[in-house]
Design an enzyme around this catalytic site. Structure first.
Site, PDB file in Angstrom:
ATOM      1  N   TYR A 191      -8.470  15.588  -5.121  1.00 40.86           N
ATOM      2  CA  TYR A 191      -7.564  14.971  -6.368  1.00 40.86           C
ATOM      3  C   TYR A 191      -7.299  16.189  -6.671  1.00 40.86           C
ATOM      4  CZ  TYR A 191      -7.252  12.343 -10.121  1.00 40.86           C
ATOM      5  OH  TYR A 191      -6.194  11.609 -11.556  1.00 40.86           O
ATOM      6  N   ASP A 195       0.683  -1.240  -0.629  1.00 43.24           N
ATOM      7  CA  ASP A 195      -0.305   0.022  -0.742  1.00 43.24           C
ATOM      8  C   ASP A 195       0.635   1.377  -0.189  1.00 43.24           C
ATOM      9  OD1 ASP A 195      -2.038   2.187   0.432  1.00 43.24           O
ATOM     10  OD2 ASP A 195      -2.622   0.595   2.180  1.00 43.24           O
ATOM     11  N   LYS A 239      -3.137  15.983  -6.603  1.00 44.30           N
ATOM     12  CA  LYS A 239      -2.006  16.092  -7.928  1.00 44.30           C
ATOM     13  C   LYS A 239      -2.022  18.102  -8.099  1.00 44.30           C
ATOM     14  CE  LYS A 239      -3.392  12.334  -8.847  1.00 44.30           C
ATOM     15  NZ  LYS A 239      -2.731  11.106  -9.709  1.00 44.30           N
TER      16      LYS A 239
HETATM   17  P1  NDP Z   1      -6.641   2.785 -12.103  1.00 42.97           P
HETATM   18  O1  NDP Z   1      -8.458   3.172 -11.639  1.00 42.97           O
HETATM   19  O2  NDP Z   1      -7.454   1.610 -13.341  1.00 42.97           O
HETATM   20  O3  NDP Z   1      -5.376   2.741 -11.020  1.00 42.97           O
HETATM   21  C1  NDP Z   1      -4.978   2.552 -10.572  1.00 42.97           C
HETATM   22  C2  NDP Z   1      -4.079   1.812 -10.261  1.00 42.97           C
HETATM   23  O4  NDP Z   1      -3.636   2.496  -8.542  1.00 42.97           O
HETATM   24  C3  NDP Z   1      -4.846   0.166  -9.328  1.00 42.97           C
HETATM   25  O5  NDP Z   1      -2.957  -0.130 -10.333  1.00 42.97           O
HETATM   26  C4  NDP Z   1      -4.125   0.158  -8.546  1.00 42.97           C
HETATM   27  O6  NDP Z   1      -3.996  -1.105  -8.123  1.00 42.97           O
HETATM   28  C5  NDP Z   1      -2.772   1.322  -7.565  1.00 42.97           C
HETATM   29  N1  NDP Z   1      -3.378   1.810  -6.545  1.00 42.97           N
HETATM   30  C6  NDP Z   1      -4.423   2.411  -6.034  1.00 42.97           C
HETATM   31  N2  NDP Z   1      -4.454   2.250  -4.307  1.00 42.97           N
HETATM   32  C7  NDP Z   1      -3.011   2.619  -4.186  1.00 42.97           C
HETATM   33  C8  NDP Z   1      -2.770   1.738  -3.178  1.00 42.97           C
HETATM   34  N3  NDP Z   1      -2.661   2.679  -1.639  1.00 42.97           N
HETATM   35  N4  NDP Z   1      -1.434   1.492  -2.640  1.00 42.97           N
HETATM   36  C9  NDP Z   1      -0.937   1.228  -4.227  1.00 42.97           C
HETATM   37  N5  NDP Z   1      -1.864   0.558  -4.908  1.00 42.97           N
HETATM   38  C10 NDP Z   1      -2.381   1.646  -5.878  1.00 42.97           C
HETATM   39  O7  NDP Z   1      -6.687   3.999 -12.294  1.00 42.97           O
HETATM   40  P2  NDP Z   1      -5.299   4.935 -13.779  1.00 42.97           P
HETATM   41  O8  NDP Z   1      -4.671   4.146 -14.576  1.00 42.97           O
HETATM   42  O9  NDP Z   1      -6.878   5.683 -14.271  1.00 42.97           O
HETATM   43  O10 NDP Z   1      -4.688   5.937 -13.255  1.00 42.97           O
HETATM   44  C11 NDP Z   1      -3.869   5.671 -12.623  1.00 42.97           C
HETATM   45  C12 NDP Z   1      -2.524   7.072 -12.334  1.00 42.97           C
HETATM   46  O11 NDP Z   1      -3.228   8.495 -13.739  1.00 42.97           O
HETATM   47  C13 NDP Z   1      -3.389   7.774 -11.407  1.00 42.97           C
HETATM   48  O12 NDP Z   1      -2.607   8.403 -10.419  1.00 42.97           O
HETATM   49  C14 NDP Z   1      -4.467   8.690 -11.419  1.00 42.97           C
HETATM   50  O13 NDP Z   1      -4.758   9.810 -11.042  1.00 42.97           O
HETATM   51  C15 NDP Z   1      -3.804   9.164 -13.209  1.00 42.97           C
HETATM   52  N6  NDP Z   1      -4.491   9.914 -13.974  1.00 42.97           N
HETATM   53  C16 NDP Z   1      -6.180   9.653 -14.391  1.00 42.97           C
HETATM   54  C17 NDP Z   1      -6.797  10.283 -15.225  1.00 42.97           C
HETATM   55  C18 NDP Z   1      -7.861   9.093 -16.317  1.00 42.97           C
HETATM   56  O14 NDP Z   1      -8.393   9.412 -16.939  1.00 42.97           O
HETATM   57  N7  NDP Z   1      -8.088   7.422 -16.099  1.00 42.97           N
HETATM   58  C19 NDP Z   1      -6.549  11.105 -15.339  1.00 42.97           C
HETATM   59  C20 NDP Z   1      -5.379  12.186 -14.946  1.00 42.97           C
HETATM   60  C21 NDP Z   1      -4.392  11.341 -13.889  1.00 42.97           C
HETATM   61  P3  NDP Z   1      -4.695  -2.049  -6.940  1.00 42.97           P
HETATM   62  O15 NDP Z   1      -6.309  -1.448  -7.300  1.00 42.97           O
HETATM   63  O16 NDP Z   1      -4.642  -3.252  -7.389  1.00 42.97           O
HETATM   64  O17 NDP Z   1      -3.980  -1.961  -5.525  1.00 42.97           O
END
Ligand code: NDP
Length: 258
Positions: A166, A74, A170
Site C-alpha cells: 500500500y 474496474d 501511494k
Molecule cells: P473504501 O474501502 O471505503 O472505498 C473504496 C472505494 O474504492 C469503493 O468505492 C470501491 O468501490 C472502490 N474500488 C476499490 N477497488 C476498485 C476497483 N478495482 N475498481 C473500481 N473501484 C474500486 O475506502 P476509503 O473510502 O477509506 O478510501 C478511499 C481512498 O482513500 C483510497 O484510495 C484509500 O487508499 C485512500 N485513503 C484512505 C484512508 C482512510 O483512513 N480511510 C487513509 C489514506 C488514504 P467498489 O468496492 O464498490 O467497487
C-alpha cells in the site's frame, strides 16, 4: 465551461457546468467527494466495480437536485477504463475534474506477503490512477483545461509497517502526480495529490478499537478524520481558487505527519 458568479448554496467553490469523474464513488471518501462536488454544481460521473454499489451515492446527489451518473468499471482494467472514458466524453464532450480515489488495502508484513496481495494493491491504487490520468488527460488536453486530484495516503509519505504494498502504491501515486503535473502544466491542467491520515470509512472500520484509540492519541487534532475533511480539500483543488497549485501532495491528517 459555464461558471457562474454565484457559487451554489452550501458550497464556496463554484463548479457549475463542469463534469467531475470520481473513481471509488460508492462509499467512504469517494462518496463524500462525489456529493461535495455535486453540491458545488458539478455533474458527477461516479465509478465503482458495480452499478448497484453506486446507487446510494447517486440517490443522495439527486435527492438534493444534483446531477449524477454511475458507471461500473474496474479501474485496473486498461480496456475498460478507455471504453468508459470514451463513453463519458461522447456524452459530455468535456471532463473538467478527475478524482482518482478508488483504492484497496491488503495488509501484511513484507516477508510474508503473497504476490497477489502486492499485484492487487499496486494495480488498483497505482495502475488505476495512471490509466484514468492517461485516458482523461487526453480529453482534458483537447479541452485545454483540467483538474486532476489523486487520493494518496500518509502511508505513501512516511511508510507504515504491514503496508509495504500500500505504501509503495501511494508513494508511487505521489511521484506520478508530481511528474504529470510537469508534463501537463502548460495545458492549463493542474495535478495534485491529497494524502489522508486516518479517516473513518469501511477501510479503517476493520481495525480493532484498541488500535483506533492508539492512533487517536498520536493525532494532534485528537480525533479521527471524516470523509468530508478530504472532500473539502478536493473541492478546493477542483475550484478556481487553486489554479496556481500543482504538483503538490497535501496531507489531511489532523497533524499526524507534522
Ligand atoms: P473504501 O474501502 O471505503 O472505498 C473504496 C472505494 O474504492 C469503493 O468505492 C470501491 O468501490 C472502490 N474500488 C476499490 N477497488 C476498485 C476497483 N478495482 N475498481 C473500481 N473501484 C474500486 O475506502 P476509503 O473510502 O477509506 O478510501 C478511499 C481512498 O482513500 C483510497 O484510495 C484509500 O487508499 C485512500 N485513503 C484512505 C484512508 C482512510 O483512513 N480511510 C487513509 C489514506 C488514504 P467498489 O468496492 O464498490 O467497487
Amino acid at each position: 465551461m459555464m461558471a457562474t458568479a454565484d457559487a451554489p448554496k452550501g458550497c464556496t467553490v463554484d463548479l457549475t457546468g463542469q463534469v467531475a469523474l470520481v473513481t471509488g464513488a460508492s462509499r467512504g471518501i469517494g462518496k463524500a467527494i462525489a456529493i461535495k462536488l455535486a453540491s458545488c454544481g458539478a455533474t458527477v460521473v461516479g465509478v465503482a466495480r458495480s452499478l448497484d454499489a453506486l446507487s446510494s451515492t447517486l440517490e443522495a446527489i439527486r435527492a438534493t437536485g444534483g446531477a449524477a451518473e454511475g458507471y461500473a468499471c474496474d479501474v485496473s482494467n486498461s480496456a475498460d477504463v478507455k471504453t468508459l472514458v470514451d463513453l463519458v466524453e461522447a456524452k459530455f464532450t468535456k471532463i473538467h475534474v478527475l478524482v482518482n480515489n478508488a483504492g484497496v488495502t491488503k495488509d501484511g508484513l513484507m516477508l510474508r506477503m503473497e504476490d497477489d496481495s502486492w499485484d492487487n494493491v499496486i494495480n488498483t491504487n497505482l495502475k488505476g490512477t495512471f490509466l484514468f490520468c492517461r485516458a482523461v488527460g487526453t480529453v482534458m488536453m483537447r479541452g485545454r483545461y483540467g483538474r486532476i486530484i489523486n487520493i494518496a495516503s500518509i502511508s505513501g509519505l512516511v511508510g507504515n509497517p504491514g503496508q509495504a504494498n500500500y505504501s509503495a502504491s501511494k508513494a508511487g501515486v505521489i511521484g506520478f502526480t508530481r511528474t504529470i503535473a510537469k508534463e501537463l502544466g502548460s495545458r492549463n491542467i493542474t495535478v495534485n495529490a491529497v494524502a489522508p491520515g486516518f479517516i473513518i470509512t469501511d477501510m479503517t472500520d476493520i481495525l480493532p478499537d484498541k488500535i483506533k484509540a492508539e492512533v487517536k492519541e498520536r493525532i494532534p487534532a485528537r480525533r479521527l478524520g471524516n470523509p468530508e475533511d478530504i472532500a473539502d480539500l478536493v473541492a478546493y483543488l477542483a475550484g478556481p481558487g487553486a489554479s496556481y497549485i500543482t504538483g503538490q501532495a497535501i496531507a489531511v491528517d489532523g497533524g499526524m505527519t507534522c
